[in-house]
Design an enzyme around this catalytic site. Structure first.
Site, PDB file in Angstrom:
ATOM      1  N   LYS A 196       0.851  -1.196   0.000  1.00  9.04           N
ATOM      2  CA  LYS A 196       0.000   0.000   0.000  1.00  9.04           C
ATOM      3  C   LYS A 196       0.881   1.239   0.000  1.00  9.04           C
ATOM      4  O   LYS A 196       1.520   1.563   0.995  1.00  9.04           O
ATOM      5  CB  LYS A 196      -0.904   0.044   1.237  1.00  9.04           C
ATOM      6  CG  LYS A 196      -1.947   1.161   1.107  1.00  9.04           C
ATOM      7  CD  LYS A 196      -2.506   1.628   2.424  1.00  9.04           C
ATOM      8  CE  LYS A 196      -1.855   2.862   2.967  1.00  9.04           C
ATOM      9  NZ  LYS A 196      -1.981   4.070   2.147  1.00  9.04           N
ATOM     10  N   GLY A 249       7.448   4.811   8.085  1.00 13.79           N
ATOM     11  CA  GLY A 249       6.605   5.992   8.270  1.00 13.79           C
ATOM     12  C   GLY A 249       6.804   6.579   9.649  1.00 13.79           C
ATOM     13  O   GLY A 249       7.893   6.472  10.233  1.00 13.79           O
ATOM     14  N   SER A 250       5.761   7.163  10.173  1.00  6.15           N
ATOM     15  CA  SER A 250       5.896   7.875  11.447  1.00  6.15           C
ATOM     16  C   SER A 250       5.959   6.898  12.626  1.00  6.15           C
ATOM     17  O   SER A 250       5.431   5.780  12.555  1.00  6.15           O
ATOM     18  CB  SER A 250       4.725   8.833  11.631  1.00  6.15           C
ATOM     19  OG  SER A 250       3.539   8.089  11.767  1.00  6.15           O
ATOM     20  N   THR A 251       6.550   7.354  13.708  1.00  3.76           N
ATOM     21  CA  THR A 251       6.644   6.524  14.912  1.00  3.76           C
ATOM     22  C   THR A 251       5.254   6.215  15.457  1.00  3.76           C
ATOM     23  O   THR A 251       4.976   5.090  15.887  1.00  3.76           O
ATOM     24  CB  THR A 251       7.524   7.238  15.959  1.00  3.76           C
ATOM     25  OG1 THR A 251       8.832   7.389  15.398  1.00  3.76           O
ATOM     26  CG2 THR A 251       7.632   6.444  17.249  1.00  3.76           C
ATOM     27  N   ALA A 252       4.345   7.186  15.395  1.00  2.00           N
ATOM     28  CA  ALA A 252       2.996   6.979  15.951  1.00  2.00           C
ATOM     29  C   ALA A 252       2.285   5.847  15.208  1.00  2.00           C
ATOM     30  O   ALA A 252       1.741   4.916  15.832  1.00  2.00           O
ATOM     31  CB  ALA A 252       2.200   8.274  15.849  1.00  2.00           C
ATOM     32  N   THR A 253       2.302   5.890  13.870  1.00  2.00           N
ATOM     33  CA  THR A 253       1.618   4.836  13.101  1.00  2.00           C
ATOM     34  C   THR A 253       2.342   3.507  13.271  1.00  2.00           C
ATOM     35  O   THR A 253       1.708   2.452  13.382  1.00  2.00           O
ATOM     36  CB  THR A 253       1.533   5.223  11.604  1.00  2.00           C
ATOM     37  OG1 THR A 253       0.942   6.516  11.506  1.00  2.00           O
ATOM     38  CG2 THR A 253       0.714   4.244  10.816  1.00  2.00           C
ATOM     39  N   GLU A 271      10.546   0.928  10.242  1.00  2.00           N
ATOM     40  CA  GLU A 271      11.587   1.941   9.978  1.00  2.00           C
ATOM     41  C   GLU A 271      10.903   3.284  10.182  1.00  2.00           C
ATOM     42  O   GLU A 271      10.073   3.689   9.371  1.00  2.00           O
ATOM     43  CB  GLU A 271      12.118   1.758   8.556  1.00  2.00           C
ATOM     44  CG  GLU A 271      13.520   2.270   8.411  1.00  2.00           C
ATOM     45  CD  GLU A 271      13.521   3.725   8.022  1.00  2.00           C
ATOM     46  OE1 GLU A 271      13.445   4.578   8.951  1.00  2.00           O
ATOM     47  OE2 GLU A 271      13.570   4.023   6.826  1.00  2.00           O
ATOM     48  N   CYS A 305      14.112  10.355   6.365  1.00  2.43           N
ATOM     49  CA  CYS A 305      14.155   9.904   7.762  1.00  2.43           C
ATOM     50  C   CYS A 305      15.578  10.018   8.325  1.00  2.43           C
ATOM     51  O   CYS A 305      15.760  10.233   9.512  1.00  2.43           O
ATOM     52  CB  CYS A 305      13.625   8.488   7.895  1.00  2.43           C
ATOM     53  SG  CYS A 305      14.468   7.331   6.806  1.00  2.43           S
ATOM     54  N   GLU A 402      10.596  15.626  15.071  1.00  2.00           N
ATOM     55  CA  GLU A 402      11.012  15.464  13.679  1.00  2.00           C
ATOM     56  C   GLU A 402      10.172  16.410  12.812  1.00  2.00           C
ATOM     57  O   GLU A 402       8.965  16.254  12.708  1.00  2.00           O
ATOM     58  CB  GLU A 402      10.771  14.016  13.244  1.00  2.00           C
ATOM     59  CG  GLU A 402      11.214  13.745  11.833  1.00  2.00           C
ATOM     60  CD  GLU A 402      10.932  12.309  11.381  1.00  2.00           C
ATOM     61  OE1 GLU A 402       9.845  11.791  11.663  1.00  2.00           O
ATOM     62  OE2 GLU A 402      11.826  11.724  10.726  1.00  2.00           O
TER      63      GLU A 402
HETATM   64  P1  NDP Z   1       2.218   7.973   8.443  1.00  2.00           P
HETATM   65  O1  NDP Z   1       3.022   7.131   9.348  1.00  2.00           O
HETATM   66  O2  NDP Z   1       0.795   8.232   8.818  1.00  2.00           O
HETATM   67  O3  NDP Z   1       2.177   7.324   6.966  1.00  2.00           O
HETATM   68  C1  NDP Z   1       3.076   6.357   6.493  1.00  2.00           C
HETATM   69  C2  NDP Z   1       2.293   5.267   5.770  1.00  2.00           C
HETATM   70  O4  NDP Z   1       1.419   4.607   6.690  1.00  2.00           O
HETATM   71  C3  NDP Z   1       1.383   5.786   4.645  1.00  2.00           C
HETATM   72  O5  NDP Z   1       1.312   4.829   3.602  1.00  2.00           O
HETATM   73  C4  NDP Z   1       0.040   5.867   5.346  1.00  2.00           C
HETATM   74  O6  NDP Z   1      -1.038   5.855   4.435  1.00  2.00           O
HETATM   75  C5  NDP Z   1       0.081   4.603   6.188  1.00  2.00           C
HETATM   76  N1  NDP Z   1      -0.824   4.568   7.322  1.00  2.00           N
HETATM   77  C6  NDP Z   1      -1.354   5.600   8.020  1.00  2.00           C
HETATM   78  N2  NDP Z   1      -2.148   5.131   9.016  1.00  2.00           N
HETATM   79  C7  NDP Z   1      -2.102   3.780   8.936  1.00  2.00           C
HETATM   80  C8  NDP Z   1      -2.720   2.725   9.696  1.00  2.00           C
HETATM   81  N3  NDP Z   1      -3.517   2.960  10.729  1.00  2.00           N
HETATM   82  N4  NDP Z   1      -2.447   1.461   9.341  1.00  2.00           N
HETATM   83  C9  NDP Z   1      -1.626   1.181   8.311  1.00  2.00           C
HETATM   84  N5  NDP Z   1      -1.049   2.126   7.546  1.00  2.00           N
HETATM   85  C10 NDP Z   1      -1.268   3.410   7.868  1.00  2.00           C
HETATM   86  O7  NDP Z   1       2.979   9.306   8.191  1.00  2.00           O
HETATM   87  P2  NDP Z   1       2.400  10.717   7.701  1.00  2.00           P
HETATM   88  O8  NDP Z   1       2.202  10.655   6.247  1.00  2.00           O
HETATM   89  O9  NDP Z   1       1.207  11.132   8.507  1.00  2.00           O
HETATM   90  O10 NDP Z   1       3.628  11.663   8.079  1.00  2.00           O
HETATM   91  C11 NDP Z   1       3.736  12.143   9.405  1.00  2.00           C
HETATM   92  C12 NDP Z   1       5.171  12.252   9.842  1.00  2.00           C
HETATM   93  O11 NDP Z   1       5.771  10.966   9.832  1.00  2.00           O
HETATM   94  C13 NDP Z   1       6.067  13.080   8.940  1.00  2.00           C
HETATM   95  O12 NDP Z   1       5.939  14.435   9.184  1.00  2.00           O
HETATM   96  C14 NDP Z   1       7.412  12.535   9.309  1.00  2.00           C
HETATM   97  O13 NDP Z   1       7.826  13.141  10.503  1.00  2.00           O
HETATM   98  C15 NDP Z   1       7.144  11.061   9.559  1.00  2.00           C
HETATM   99  N6  NDP Z   1       7.449  10.224   8.378  1.00  2.00           N
HETATM  100  C16 NDP Z   1       8.571   9.472   8.406  1.00  2.00           C
HETATM  101  C17 NDP Z   1       8.929   8.736   7.301  1.00  2.00           C
HETATM  102  C18 NDP Z   1      10.160   7.902   7.281  1.00  2.00           C
HETATM  103  O14 NDP Z   1      10.749   7.710   6.209  1.00  2.00           O
HETATM  104  N7  NDP Z   1      10.580   7.328   8.404  1.00  2.00           N
HETATM  105  C19 NDP Z   1       8.143   8.756   6.065  1.00  2.00           C
HETATM  106  C20 NDP Z   1       6.935   9.529   6.167  1.00  2.00           C
HETATM  107  C21 NDP Z   1       6.628  10.234   7.283  1.00  2.00           C
HETATM  108  P3  NDP Z   1      -1.667   7.239   3.939  1.00  2.00           P
HETATM  109  O15 NDP Z   1      -0.536   8.129   3.550  1.00  2.00           O
HETATM  110  O16 NDP Z   1      -2.469   6.817   2.779  1.00  2.00           O
HETATM  111  O17 NDP Z   1      -2.431   7.780   5.089  1.00  2.00           O
END
Ligand code: NDP
Length: 498
Positions: A196, A249-253, A271, A305, A402
């Site tokens: 995805k 992606g983000s630490t929260a997700t 990661e 990141c 971040e």
């Molecule tokens: P997210 O962690 O929300 O998004 C990363 C991925 O996870 C996207 O494909 C997103 O889909 C997907 N996702 C979101 N919610 C869920 C869920 N409940 N279950 C499964 N997949 C999910 O990051 P954000 O786009 O909100 O970015 C926020 C912050 O995260 C940034 O400002 C940055 O600080 C950090 N980040 C870090 C990255 C890294 O490389 N380590 C990359 C991106 C962000 P969708 O986009 O369709 O919502």
């Protein structure tokens, strides 16, 4: 005359398509007619749209991946054959490199030069490296000492078997490259995958799935679902047939995914984010520091990141270096990614631009010293000018969180020990660098910095053969390197009595 690269006809045709979901080797319409708009970050204009997958659509994709895994059409194929198909896949990505680079720049905003060099060029290195791992999967033979029944002899060995269906969740900063970092190890190990992309940047992975099929990856082995994180992403990562989740992606997700995965004992690699320090010692080569940390901090507008975002500088060189950074930042031209001459490009989305702007607003309200680069172009593009924040107070949000934008903190420290203490005083631990001419410093700081990767006299340089991943809140597990496929395989022990 426009200085922007002309959009290829094939790219325009792809943008105009009514994209479906890629399931079982073909395009499938989503159950809902709702579409997700894709925007060009340089203009703010919609350029395409993708399907918004429901949980039911995700189930179709996972079950297709499961059938493909279960009947052995890929998992039981001779490793050399899988390797050959994956190498062909890399060749097709190379042949379509310009098309993929343009799609990436149009949906993500980054410079076409970076799209060509990184999203396509570096991705090809990773593809070919990982394809090669397909034929290097090994176990061990082990002498065991089982004493019963009397006189029995045993021979034991381990073998690595593909874990099953992998769910790949890809962020929006390097959609093609990070997507491939999930697809290739899964396929090399013999797994099937449902991936995805972020709803903001889904186009390149959709195109790449077609190329994988053309290369000979059997139907159902590589599926792409597009949709929101909350619905499509959540349905994918919680699906009972998913054996492993690879998330960036983000630490929260990431934590949310890990919590759910714990219930099912699904394997996870996370990661996550970073607030990466760079320590500049007074014996460093300052020219090298400025060139290296400008790239380390502003590549892809800081939406990396691994980017350096806190630069600790020893007092004797602080003024000189701050001046050099200010000059470098002010010399960066800001413009659309399709203009190869523009060195700073728009951020990925309006919402992300607003998020980064709010960090700067907080800093301004608290009277931080800010040095900003060139004006951004007029219009509706999602720009933020490159920014230095000098000695930010600890109370500023951007001091610890971040930002993921073109914003870098320059901090004066009395000496290297103070720099090290501050560098390690973070909940994150993804990357770090130390800049020094001294061998002892290089050895000592690289050991004591709390980060998954530490560079000496460079920053943000990664390689397919060098493991990468985070400590602390920056994640768990490692990608890349000769052991990469371990995360996509289970070790099975076999013990034979004779
Ligand atoms: P997210 O962690 O929300 O998004 C990363 C991925 O996870 C996207 O494909 C997103 O889909 C997907 N996702 C979101 N919610 C869920 C869920 N409940 N279950 C499964 N997949 C999910 O990051 P954000 O786009 O909100 O970015 C926020 C912050 O995260 C940034 O400002 C940055 O600080 C950090 N980040 C870090 C990255 C890294 O490389 N380590 C990359 C991106 C962000 P969708 O986009 O369709 O919502």
């Amino acid at each position: 005359m426009s200085s922007q690269v002309a959009v290829l006809e094939s790219v325009q045709r792809f943008l105009n398509r009514q994209h479906g979901l890629f399931i079982d080797g073909q395009w499938v319409a989503a159950s809902s007619e709702q579409r997700l708009a894709i925007f060009d970050p340089a203009s703010g204009q919609q350029i395409s749209s993708t399907a918004d997958a429901s949980a039911g659509d995700v189930d179709l994709a996972v079950m297709s991946a499961w059938r493909a895994f279960d009947d052995g059409r890929w998992s039981a194929m001779l490793p050399a054959m899988r390797e050959r198909i994956l190498l062909r896949f890399a060749d097709l990505v190379e042949q379509h490199g310009e098309e993929l680079a343009q799609l990436e720049t149009l949906e993500q905003g980054k410079s076409i030069t970076i799209s060509r060099a990184f999203e396509v060029g570096c991705t090809l290195n990773w593809m070919r490296y990982t394809a090669g791992l397909t034929t290097k999967i090994t176990g061990q033979t082990l002498d065991v000492s089982i004493p019963m029944p009397e006189g029995a002899r045993y021979q034991a060995w381990t073998r690595k078997q593909p874990v099953g269906v992998v769910a790949g969740i890809v962020p929006w900063n390097f959609p093609l490259m990070i997507g491939i970092w999930k697809v290739m190890p899964a396929l090399a190990a013999g797994c099937s995958i449902v991936i995805k992309p972020s709803e903001t940047t889904p186009l390149t992975l959709l195109r790449v799935a077609e190329l994988a099929c053309e290369a000979g990856v059997p139907p159902g082995v590589f599926n792409v679902v597009t949709g929101s994180g909350a619905v499509c992403g959540a349905a994918l990562t919680t699906h009972p047939r998913v054996a492993k989740v690879s998330f960036t992606g983000s630490t929260a997700t990431g934590k949310q995914i890990a919590r759910v995965a714990a219930d099912r004992l699904t394997r996870v690699t996370l990661e996550l984010g970073g607030k990466n320090p760079a320590i500049v010692l007074k014996d460093a080569d300052l020219q090298q520091v400025v060139a290296g940390l400008m790239t380390g901090s502003f590549l892809n507008q800081g939406q990396v990141c691994a980017a350096s975002s806190r630069i600790y500088i020893e007092a004797p060189i602080f003024e000189k270096l701050t001046e050099a950074f200010a000059g470098a930042v002010q010399s960066l031209s800001v413009g659309p990614g399709m203009d190869p001459g523009a060195m700073i490009n728009p951020l990925v989305s309006h919402s992300h631009q607003q998020k980064v702007a709010s960090y700067l607003e907080d800093a301004r309200q608290q009277h931080a010293e800010i040095v900003q680069g060139n004006r951004v172009p007029d219009g509706n593009g999602f720009y933020i000018a490159p920014t230095l924040v000098i000695n930010p107070a600890a109370s500023l949000k951007l001091a610890r969180e971040e930002v993921f934008g073109p914003v870098v903190n320059l901090i004066r420290v009395a000496d290297g020990e103070e720099a090290l203490r501050l560098a390690n005083d973070s909940e994150y631990g993804l990357t770090a660098s130390v800049w020094t001419a001294g061998l002892n410093n290089a050895m000592s700081y690289s050991q004591r910095l709390q980060a998954g990767t530490v560079w000496v006299n460079s920053h943000t340089l990664i390689d397919a053969n060098l493991p990468f991943g985070g400590m602390k809140q920056s994640g768990t597990g490692r990608d890349f390197g000769p052991d990469w496929l371990d995360a996509y395989t289970e070790t099975k022990s076999v013990c034979i009595r004779y």
